[in-house]
Design an enzyme around this catalytic site. Structure first.
Site, mmCIF file in Angstrom:
data_model
loop_
_atom_site.group_PDB
_atom_site.id
_atom_site.type_symbol
_atom_site.label_atom_id
_atom_site.label_comp_id
_atom_site.label_asym_id
_atom_site.label_seq_id
_atom_site.Cartn_x
_atom_site.Cartn_y
_atom_site.Cartn_z
ATOM 1 N N GLU A 73 4.903 -0.153 -18.878
ATOM 2 C CA GLU A 73 3.729 -0.870 -18.354
ATOM 3 C C GLU A 73 2.518 0.066 -18.219
ATOM 4 O O GLU A 73 1.549 -0.275 -17.534
ATOM 5 C CB GLU A 73 4.037 -1.504 -16.987
ATOM 6 C CG GLU A 73 5.280 -2.369 -16.916
ATOM 7 C CD GLU A 73 5.186 -3.686 -17.691
ATOM 8 O OE1 GLU A 73 4.262 -3.840 -18.498
ATOM 9 O OE2 GLU A 73 6.058 -4.539 -17.482
ATOM 10 N N TYR A 119 -2.574 -11.127 8.796
ATOM 11 C CA TYR A 119 -2.358 -9.874 8.068
ATOM 12 C C TYR A 119 -2.186 -10.087 6.572
ATOM 13 O O TYR A 119 -2.571 -9.236 5.765
ATOM 14 C CB TYR A 119 -1.195 -9.064 8.679
ATOM 15 C CG TYR A 119 -1.762 -7.996 9.583
ATOM 16 C CD1 TYR A 119 -2.416 -8.353 10.753
ATOM 17 C CD2 TYR A 119 -1.724 -6.661 9.225
ATOM 18 C CE1 TYR A 119 -3.005 -7.391 11.557
ATOM 19 C CE2 TYR A 119 -2.308 -5.696 10.018
ATOM 20 C CZ TYR A 119 -2.951 -6.058 11.184
ATOM 21 O OH TYR A 119 -3.550 -5.106 11.965
HETATM 22 O O1 LIG Z 1 9.233 -2.862 -14.042
HETATM 23 C C1 LIG Z 1 9.392 -2.478 -15.187
HETATM 24 C C2 LIG Z 1 8.920 -3.274 -16.352
HETATM 25 O O2 LIG Z 1 8.100 -4.327 -15.944
HETATM 26 C C3 LIG Z 1 10.072 -1.173 -15.411
HETATM 27 O O3 LIG Z 1 9.693 -0.630 -16.646
HETATM 28 P P1 LIG Z 1 9.616 0.932 -16.830
HETATM 29 O O4 LIG Z 1 10.986 1.489 -16.473
HETATM 30 O O5 LIG Z 1 9.280 1.156 -18.292
HETATM 31 O O6 LIG Z 1 8.571 1.470 -15.890
HETATM 32 ZN ZN LIG Z 2 8.338 -4.963 -13.964
#
Ligand SMILES: O=C(CO)COP(=O)(O)O
Ligand SMILES: [Zn+2]
Length: 206
Positions: A73, A119
């Site tokens: 990501e 909150y």
């Molecule tokens: O949450 C995740 C994908 O949306 C985890 O991916 P990554 O291990 O590549 O960070």
């Molecule tokens: Zn994720």
């Protein structure tokens, strides 16, 4: 913040999220802006067990400079920083109650979560919902960037929250408020509830 301190902060935040049960397995990812780019969690790593030396360092163009292969990501994180100048840190998780809410059928134009508490309004504000895309899909990053122009907190449908903050702690506090409010919302299903009024919300948003 200097790079060594930022590395330490990211690892401690990963541990904190893991022990709070806000992340599990290898789900989720974290990043921080540094002077010459970003630090990010490597792909397929457990956030509870990060190694400061192995964090991915990206330059200002998003290219890997050192460390392990970055999160799938990565483009999503850099896209959010591109449209939110104040953002210094981003937390993405698959926190259970928030994910449950992300799997509900949300009618167009309705708030993703009702303003149940002060909150929630103060820390999360208006939560944007981004349609489902496969994790790591560049279309997901594009959709999140568009939503992040107006929203620091975004919920990815059938996936989880992405929270930008002025620092990691600010992002954490918003994430925790979102997760607890998602839990309340699910607890209150089928009960007659009275969220805050529009005037009460406006007063809190300032
Ligand atoms: O949450 C995740 C994908 O949306 C985890 O991916 P990554 O291990 O590549 O960070
Ligand atoms: Zn994720």
């Amino acid at each position: 913040m200097n790079e060594a301190k930022a590395r330490d902060c990211l690892c401690r935040m990963g541990e904190r999220l893991y022990h709070r049960g806000l992340v599990h397995g290898t789900a989720g990812n974290l990043s921080m802006r540094i002077d010459d780019g970003w630090l990010m969690t490597p792909t397929n790593t457990c956030l509870g067990d990060l190694d400061p030396e192995r964090l991915s360092k990206l330059d200002a163009q998003g290219r890997l400079v050192s460390g392990d292969k970055p999160s799938k990501e990565a483009f999503l994180h850099t896209s959010v920083y591109a449209v939110r100048n104040e953002a210094e840190a981003i937390i993405h998780t698959h926190s259970t109650h928030s994910v449950a809410v992300s799997c509900l059928d949300h009618p167009e134009g309705c708030p993703v979560l009702p303003p149940l508490t002060a909150y929630y309004v103060m820390r999360v504000g208006e939560l944007a919902l981004v349609p489902y895309y496969r994790p790591g899909d560049t279309s997901l990053a594009d959709a999140v960037r568009d939503a992040a122009v107006k929203h620091a907190c975004v919920l990815l449908a059938n996936h989880g929250p992405v929270i930008a903050g002025k620092g990691l702690n600010e992002a954490l506090y918003a994430l925790e408020e979102l997760e607890e409010t998602a839990k309340l919302h699910l607890l209150l299903q089928g009960m007659k509830t009275k969220p805050l009024s529009e005037d009460e919300v406006r007063e809190l948003m300032g």
